[in-house]
Design an enzyme around this catalytic site. Structure first.
Site, mmCIF file in Angstrom:
data_model
loop_
_atom_site.group_PDB
_atom_site.id
_atom_site.type_symbol
_atom_site.label_atom_id
_atom_site.label_comp_id
_atom_site.label_asym_id
_atom_site.label_seq_id
_atom_site.Cartn_x
_atom_site.Cartn_y
_atom_site.Cartn_z
ATOM 1 N N GLU A 61 0.843 -1.189 0.000
ATOM 2 C CA GLU A 61 0.000 0.000 0.000
ATOM 3 C C GLU A 61 0.886 1.249 0.000
ATOM 4 O O GLU A 61 1.946 1.272 0.615
ATOM 5 C CB GLU A 61 -0.899 -0.004 1.242
ATOM 6 C CG GLU A 61 -1.895 1.148 1.273
ATOM 7 C CD GLU A 61 -2.759 1.136 2.536
ATOM 8 O OE1 GLU A 61 -3.878 1.666 2.465
ATOM 9 O OE2 GLU A 61 -2.302 0.621 3.570
ATOM 10 N N LYS A 134 -10.074 0.623 -2.015
ATOM 11 C CA LYS A 134 -10.150 0.281 -0.591
ATOM 12 C C LYS A 134 -11.488 0.713 0.008
ATOM 13 O O LYS A 134 -11.891 1.864 -0.105
ATOM 14 C CB LYS A 134 -8.989 0.953 0.142
ATOM 15 C CG LYS A 134 -8.883 0.600 1.619
ATOM 16 C CD LYS A 134 -7.658 1.304 2.218
ATOM 17 C CE LYS A 134 -7.453 0.931 3.680
ATOM 18 N NZ LYS A 134 -6.247 1.603 4.240
ATOM 19 N N CYS A 174 -5.021 -3.406 3.558
ATOM 20 C CA CYS A 174 -4.697 -2.955 4.912
ATOM 21 C C CYS A 174 -5.861 -3.086 5.905
ATOM 22 O O CYS A 174 -6.167 -4.175 6.367
ATOM 23 C CB CYS A 174 -4.169 -1.530 4.854
ATOM 24 S SG CYS A 174 -3.171 -1.040 6.294
#
Length: 286
Positions: A61, A134, A174
């Protein structure tokens, strides 16, 4: 929230059977505010992974930029389909003839002053085969340590998978790791890829145990490339990029600092775990 299987502009035929052994690599970085330097490092590490036999390589990321100025990523955001960061990923995949999961890059959002934190995937022909934005945005405060991704990032909405030679691959980023319902929504996947920049504070307590849990409960491999070290500006990320097998065993891990983590995905191992303990078929609540 919808589920989508991404399709490239010129669609290849999905493989009938996953490759018996398929080497993957997680790239670990300690990115800073110098984009050119970050891209140089990323390019060298992708080449190292390919030289080690990896056929699918994943960057972490924020691989092109981690800056103390959270608005810096907004200033460099790209329109979908065009821009130097997308060119870098496309050209690296084509040059090395590898499937490249491009960590995350900032793409234009609907909201002014924000970005989509997007994972783009390119195949060995340089064709884009998937985009995942995301969904879950990180917020954390403990003493002087504070993060609020929602201030500069617009969340995605779609669950995304794509087909590779190792089988179906699910994409996540994440903070998504903490939401198991996302991974259930992917359906039957052979591999989950999770680029991350976990903080040192949360990573030392939760990173490995959550990754192993996602592998165990979904009976699949997990590939987690991460940022790992002290960044210019003082931010410290946990690192520990790793590969986990469907039984929850860690196959390879790197503590901190830039580097490459490689492991082989074994189709027979995946099949054996699911045959011996058919938990996915035993589900009662959906």
């Amino acid at each position: 929230m919808s589920v989508s299987q991404s399709t490239p502009l010129s669609s290849p035929v999905a493989p009938a059977e996953p490759a018996p052994l398929f080497r993957v690599a997680a790239i670990q970085m300690v990115s800073g505010p110098d984009v050119a330097e970050n891209l140089r490092t990323a390019g060298e590490l992708v080449a190292e992974a390919v030289a080690a036999g990896a056929r699918l390589v994943a960057l972490p990321e924020y691989f092109p930029l981690i800056s103390p100025d959270e608005t810096a990523k907004v200033a460099m955001r790209e329109r979908d389909g065009a821009g130097p960061l997308q060119d870098f990923l496309r050209e690296a995949a084509l040059r090395h003839r590898v499937c490249l999961v491009g960590g995350t890059i900032p793409l234009v959002a609907d909201s002014d002053g924000k970005v989509r934190n997007s994972t783009l995937v390119y195949d060995e022909r340089g064709e884009r085969v998937a985009r995942y934005d995301k969904i879950h945005l990180f917020g954390f405060q403990k003493g002087d340590e504070r993060y609020d991704e929602a201030a500069t990032i617009e969340p995605g909405r779609d669950v995304v998978t794509f087909d590779a030679d190792c089988g179906r691959v699910g994409l996540s980023v994440c903070y998504d790791l903490r939401f198991p319902e996302l991974f259930r929504a992917m359906g039957d996947v052979s591999l989950i890829v999770l680029p991350a920049a976990f903080t040192w504070t949360t990573g030392r307590s939760h990173w490995e145990v959550l990754l192993r849990a996602r592998a165990i409960e979904n009976q699949c491999y997990v590939l987690a490339p991460a940022q790992g070290g002290k960044h210019p500006g003082g931010r410290v990320t946990w690192g520990h990029s790793l590969v986990v097998d469907p039984w929850g065993e860690v196959l390879a891990c790197r503590d901190e600092g830039p580097g490459v983590v490689c492991a082989d995905l074994d189709a027979s191992r995946l099949a054996a775990v699911r045959a011996n303990l058919p938990a996915l078929r035993h589900r009662c609540l959906t």
